[in-house]
Design a protein around this motif. Structure first.
Motif, PDB file in Angstrom:
ATOM      1  N   LEU A 107       0.697  -1.168  -0.102  1.00  0.00           N
ATOM      2  CA  LEU A 107      -0.024  -0.065   0.092  1.00  0.00           C
ATOM      3  C   LEU A 107       0.855   1.315  -0.158  1.00  0.00           C
ATOM      4  CD1 LEU A 107      -3.187  -0.812   2.362  1.00  0.00           C
ATOM      5  CD2 LEU A 107      -3.273   0.251   0.073  1.00  0.00           C
ATOM      6  N   CYS A 152      -6.238  -1.817  -1.293  1.00  0.00           N
ATOM      7  CA  CYS A 152      -5.804  -3.126  -1.356  1.00  0.00           C
ATOM      8  C   CYS A 152      -6.875  -4.000  -0.853  1.00  0.00           C
ATOM      9  CB  CYS A 152      -4.569  -3.240  -0.479  1.00  0.00           C
ATOM     10  SG  CYS A 152      -3.803  -4.787  -0.110  1.00  0.00           S
ATOM     11  N   ILE A 181      -4.125  -4.689  -5.851  1.00  0.00           N
ATOM     12  CA  ILE A 181      -3.840  -3.037  -5.357  1.00  0.00           C
ATOM     13  C   ILE A 181      -4.625  -2.528  -6.627  1.00  0.00           C
ATOM     14  CG2 ILE A 181      -2.010  -1.508  -5.258  1.00  0.00           C
ATOM     15  CD1 ILE A 181      -2.094  -3.746  -3.204  1.00  0.00           C
TER      16      ILE A 181
END
Length: 228
Positions: free
Chosen positions: A42, A143, A223
């Motif tokens: 992240l 995420c 992601i």
């Protein structure tokens, strides 16, 4: 949709007391590694505002706090009992009882959003993704850490046997709720396949989605990037 969501909510309220124990046991503690890697992906920095949706008993929040101190984290989950366990574990961050279909936050509220092992429980995933997109700031990252299906012939057979036979038996024995741990493999095998999943993410408005498969494809950290 609402009735099914309520059934899932009730199920998680029931298994909350044994949830952490079974996560560690049934994943052979790999769930700890999966969470750590997802947080690293992240790219979080000091001062950011983070939403941990489907935060459960607070494991992602605890892991993130160990890594970065100066972040603002809000946890949200539709299971009140899960949030109670998180508080018992010492999670001091704001914890909100919320449904992924109707997030109680303003547009563009968060720099980063993480959701670990909760997205498959969102009944209408298209609505859930649009809500996540809405509350994420431009340039923000989402995420989604979720179970996936291994593709290797031999390992996938071993995994399917463990997931559909062994896991429900052990989970049911310890939690007293076999249905909950039969639901888990069922929800994973009903989860959208890779191409459909990616298309769903992009259709919600995200500019790009990168998949990061872990432990022979058991897990996937998706992601998702929102354009500036």
């Amino acid at each position: 949709m609402e009735e099914k969501s309520k059934q899932i909510q009730k199920m998680f309220n029931n298994i909350a007391p044994k949830y952490d124990l079974l996560n560690r046991l049934l994943s052979f503690r790999r769930d700890v590694y999966w969470r750590k890697k997802s947080i690293n992906l992240l790219n979080i920095s000091d001062g950011m505002t983070i939403l941990d949706l489907a935060c459960g008993t607070g494991d992602m929040i605890i892991q993130l706090r160990k890594k970065i101190k100066d972040v603002n984290i809000i946890g949200a989950d539709f299971s009140k009992n899960m949030l109670d366990i998180a508080r018992q574990k010492g999670v001091m961050n704001p914890l909100i009882n919320a449904d992924a279909h109707y997030l109680p936050f303003k547009d563009g509220s968060f720099d980063r959003i993480m959701i670990a092992f909760g997205f498959r429980n969102v009944v209408n995933k298209e609505i859930g993704l649009k809500e996540l997109f809405r509350v994420l700031k431009p340039g923000g990252i989402l995420c989604i850490l979720e179970f996936s299906q291994p593709e290797g012939k031999i390992f996938s057979k071993i995994y399917r046997f463990y997931f559909q036979k062994v896991l429900p038996f052990i989970g049911g024995l310890i939690s007293g709720n076999r249905n909950a741990y039969s639901y888990l493999p069922d929800s994973v095998y009903k989860f959208p396949k890779k191409d459909d999943y990616k298309k769903m993410i992009l259709n919600a408005g995200f500019e790009k989605a990168d998949f990061n498969f872990m432990t022979f494809g058991i897990c996937n950290a998706a992601i998702c990037y929102k354009k500036y």
